[in-house]
Design a protein around this motif. Structure first.
Motif, PDB file in Angstrom:
ATOM      1  N   TYR A  53       0.798  -1.223   0.000  1.00 12.81           N
ATOM      2  CA  TYR A  53       0.000   0.000   0.000  1.00 12.81           C
ATOM      3  C   TYR A  53       0.834   1.279   0.000  1.00 12.81           C
ATOM      4  CZ  TYR A  53      -4.102  -2.885   0.700  1.00 12.81           C
ATOM      5  OH  TYR A  53      -5.102  -3.812   0.537  1.00 12.81           O
ATOM      6  N   ALA A  54       2.142   1.159  -0.162  1.00 15.70           N
ATOM      7  CA  ALA A  54       2.976   2.367  -0.241  1.00 15.70           C
ATOM      8  C   ALA A  54       2.509   3.213  -1.416  1.00 15.70           C
ATOM      9  CB  ALA A  54       4.442   1.989  -0.416  1.00 15.70           C
ATOM     10  N   PRO A  55       2.404   4.533  -1.220  1.00 16.79           N
ATOM     11  CA  PRO A  55       1.864   5.392  -2.279  1.00 16.79           C
ATOM     12  C   PRO A  55       2.863   5.721  -3.388  1.00 16.79           C
ATOM     13  CG  PRO A  55       2.350   6.688  -0.343  1.00 16.79           C
ATOM     14  CD  PRO A  55       2.624   5.256   0.020  1.00 16.79           C
ATOM     15  N   GLN A  56       3.998   5.083  -3.393  1.00 19.07           N
ATOM     16  CA  GLN A  56       5.005   5.368  -4.418  1.00 19.07           C
ATOM     17  C   GLN A  56       5.008   4.272  -5.476  1.00 19.07           C
ATOM     18  OE1 GLN A  56       7.766   5.284  -1.170  1.00 19.07           O
ATOM     19  NE2 GLN A  56       9.004   3.730  -2.167  1.00 19.07           N
ATOM     20  N   ALA A  57       5.470   4.603  -6.668  1.00 18.54           N
ATOM     21  CA  ALA A  57       5.470   3.662  -7.793  1.00 18.54           C
ATOM     22  C   ALA A  57       6.416   2.484  -7.541  1.00 18.54           C
ATOM     23  CB  ALA A  57       5.848   4.374  -9.082  1.00 18.54           C
ATOM     24  N   ASN A  58       7.634   2.765  -7.096  1.00 20.51           N
ATOM     25  CA  ASN A  58       8.590   1.695  -6.792  1.00 20.51           C
ATOM     26  C   ASN A  58       8.376   1.259  -5.355  1.00 20.51           C
ATOM     27  OD1 ASN A  58       9.807   1.770  -9.334  1.00 20.51           O
ATOM     28  ND2 ASN A  58      11.086   3.486  -8.710  1.00 20.51           N
ATOM     29  N   LYS A  59       7.701   0.141  -5.182  1.00 17.75           N
ATOM     30  CA  LYS A  59       7.335  -0.328  -3.848  1.00 17.75           C
ATOM     31  C   LYS A  59       8.570  -0.758  -3.057  1.00 17.75           C
ATOM     32  CE  LYS A  59       2.954   0.063  -4.812  1.00 17.75           C
ATOM     33  NZ  LYS A  59       2.225   1.198  -4.318  1.00 17.75           N
ATOM     34  N   PRO A  60       8.593  -0.460  -1.753  1.00 22.88           N
ATOM     35  CA  PRO A  60       9.715  -0.912  -0.933  1.00 22.88           C
ATOM     36  C   PRO A  60       9.738  -2.435  -0.837  1.00 22.88           C
ATOM     37  CG  PRO A  60       8.093   0.275   0.403  1.00 22.88           C
ATOM     38  CD  PRO A  60       7.631   0.325  -1.007  1.00 22.88           C
ATOM     39  N   ARG A  61      10.933  -2.968  -0.739  1.00 21.41           N
ATOM     40  CA  ARG A  61      11.098  -4.410  -0.568  1.00 21.41           C
ATOM     41  C   ARG A  61      11.055  -4.737   0.925  1.00 21.41           C
ATOM     42  NH1 ARG A  61      16.293  -5.815  -2.997  1.00 21.41           N
ATOM     43  NH2 ARG A  61      16.840  -3.717  -2.391  1.00 21.41           N
ATOM     44  N   VAL A  62      10.758  -5.993   1.249  1.00 21.71           N
ATOM     45  CA  VAL A  62      10.583  -6.424   2.632  1.00 21.71           C
ATOM     46  C   VAL A  62      11.761  -7.276   3.086  1.00 21.71           C
ATOM     47  CG1 VAL A  62       9.128  -7.786   4.194  1.00 21.71           C
ATOM     48  CG2 VAL A  62       8.071  -6.370   2.418  1.00 21.71           C
ATOM     49  N   LEU A  63      12.356  -6.878   4.207  1.00 20.83           N
ATOM     50  CA  LEU A  63      13.352  -7.707   4.890  1.00 20.83           C
ATOM     51  C   LEU A  63      12.582  -8.421   5.991  1.00 20.83           C
ATOM     52  CD1 LEU A  63      16.202  -8.713   5.468  1.00 20.83           C
ATOM     53  CD2 LEU A  63      16.594  -6.604   6.768  1.00 20.83           C
ATOM     54  N   GLU A  64      12.185  -9.650   5.709  1.00 18.35           N
ATOM     55  CA  GLU A  64      11.294 -10.387   6.591  1.00 18.35           C
ATOM     56  C   GLU A  64      11.941 -10.678   7.942  1.00 18.35           C
ATOM     57  OE1 GLU A  64       8.692 -14.505   6.746  1.00 18.35           O
ATOM     58  OE2 GLU A  64       9.687 -13.959   4.881  1.00 18.35           O
ATOM     59  N   ASP A  65      11.310 -10.192   8.986  1.00 19.22           N
ATOM     60  CA  ASP A  65      11.761 -10.380  10.373  1.00 19.22           C
ATOM     61  C   ASP A  65      13.185  -9.882  10.611  1.00 19.22           C
ATOM     62  OD1 ASP A  65       9.300 -11.586  11.029  1.00 19.22           O
ATOM     63  OD2 ASP A  65      10.023 -13.549  10.386  1.00 19.22           O
ATOM     64  N   GLY A  66      13.682  -9.009   9.730  1.00 23.45           N
ATOM     65  CA  GLY A  66      15.051  -8.516   9.872  1.00 23.45           C
ATOM     66  C   GLY A  66      16.090  -9.592   9.640  1.00 23.45           C
ATOM     67  N   ASP A  67      15.696 -10.687   9.009  1.00 22.76           N
ATOM     68  CA  ASP A  67      16.561 -11.858   8.810  1.00 22.76           C
ATOM     69  C   ASP A  67      17.012 -11.931   7.347  1.00 22.76           C
ATOM     70  OD1 ASP A  67      17.704 -14.403   8.572  1.00 22.76           O
ATOM     71  OD2 ASP A  67      16.196 -15.361   9.846  1.00 22.76           O
ATOM     72  N   PHE A  68      18.296 -11.711   7.122  1.00 25.69           N
ATOM     73  CA  PHE A  68      18.824 -11.722   5.756  1.00 25.69           C
ATOM     74  C   PHE A  68      18.733 -13.105   5.110  1.00 25.69           C
ATOM     75  CE2 PHE A  68      20.817  -8.037   7.754  1.00 25.69           C
ATOM     76  CZ  PHE A  68      20.475  -7.053   6.844  1.00 25.69           C
ATOM     77  N   ARG A  69      18.628 -14.158   5.915  1.00 24.32           N
ATOM     78  CA  ARG A  69      18.453 -15.511   5.343  1.00 24.32           C
ATOM     79  C   ARG A  69      17.055 -15.666   4.751  1.00 24.32           C
ATOM     80  NH1 ARG A  69      19.809 -18.607  10.598  1.00 24.32           N
ATOM     81  NH2 ARG A  69      18.607 -16.799  11.218  1.00 24.32           N
ATOM     82  N   LYS A  70      16.067 -14.971   5.316  1.00 25.65           N
ATOM     83  CA  LYS A  70      14.697 -15.037   4.786  1.00 25.65           C
ATOM     84  C   LYS A  70      14.507 -14.121   3.587  1.00 25.65           C
ATOM     85  CE  LYS A  70      12.355 -16.256   9.095  1.00 25.65           C
ATOM     86  NZ  LYS A  70      11.323 -15.825  10.063  1.00 25.65           N
TER      87      LYS A  70
END
Length: 124
Positions: A53-70
């Protein structure tokens, strides 16, 4: 066309205000930095809703649980360089060095909090 879901007769927006949350997070981000929001950190559902739902065209990516392995497509260097919005139902799990911390009350009496960690510099 849009799809509207209801649970027990209540629209899902009233149960979980994802759009309202994304707008509030985005407003806090732009008040803290002129850089585009590129990363959200948190659970896949909550951080994912901010991204969707970010109002910008290039949506932010998700770092799931702050875990770089995920989320192996995101690197620690990228996180430090681009900053991020950290979001959690437990405010104590947010970074202590945040430029801005805010909270939204949910209809079920819980709340969700977020912290803005501004980028080192903007790279549009």
């Amino acid at each position: 066309a849009s799809i509207s879901l209801s649970v027990g007769g209540a629209r899902t927006e009233s149960l979980y205000p994802a759009k309202q949350l994304a707008q509030a997070v985005h407003q806090d981000w732009v008040s803290a930095t002129p850089c585009p929001l590129k990363l959200t950190v948190g659970s896949s559902m909550v951080a994912g809703m901010i991204s969707v739902y970010a109002p910008q065209a290039n949506k932010p990516r998700v770092l799931e649980d702050g875990d770089f392995r995920k989320s192996p497509w995101i690197t620690p260097l990228e996180l430090r360089s681009n900053g991020a919005v950290y979001i959690d139902i437990d405010k104590t799990r947010l970074p202590a060095n945040a430029a801005l911390v805010n909270t939204l009350s949910l209809p079920d009496k819980r709340s969700i909090s977020w912290a803005v960690i501004a980028p080192e510099s903007c790279s549009h």
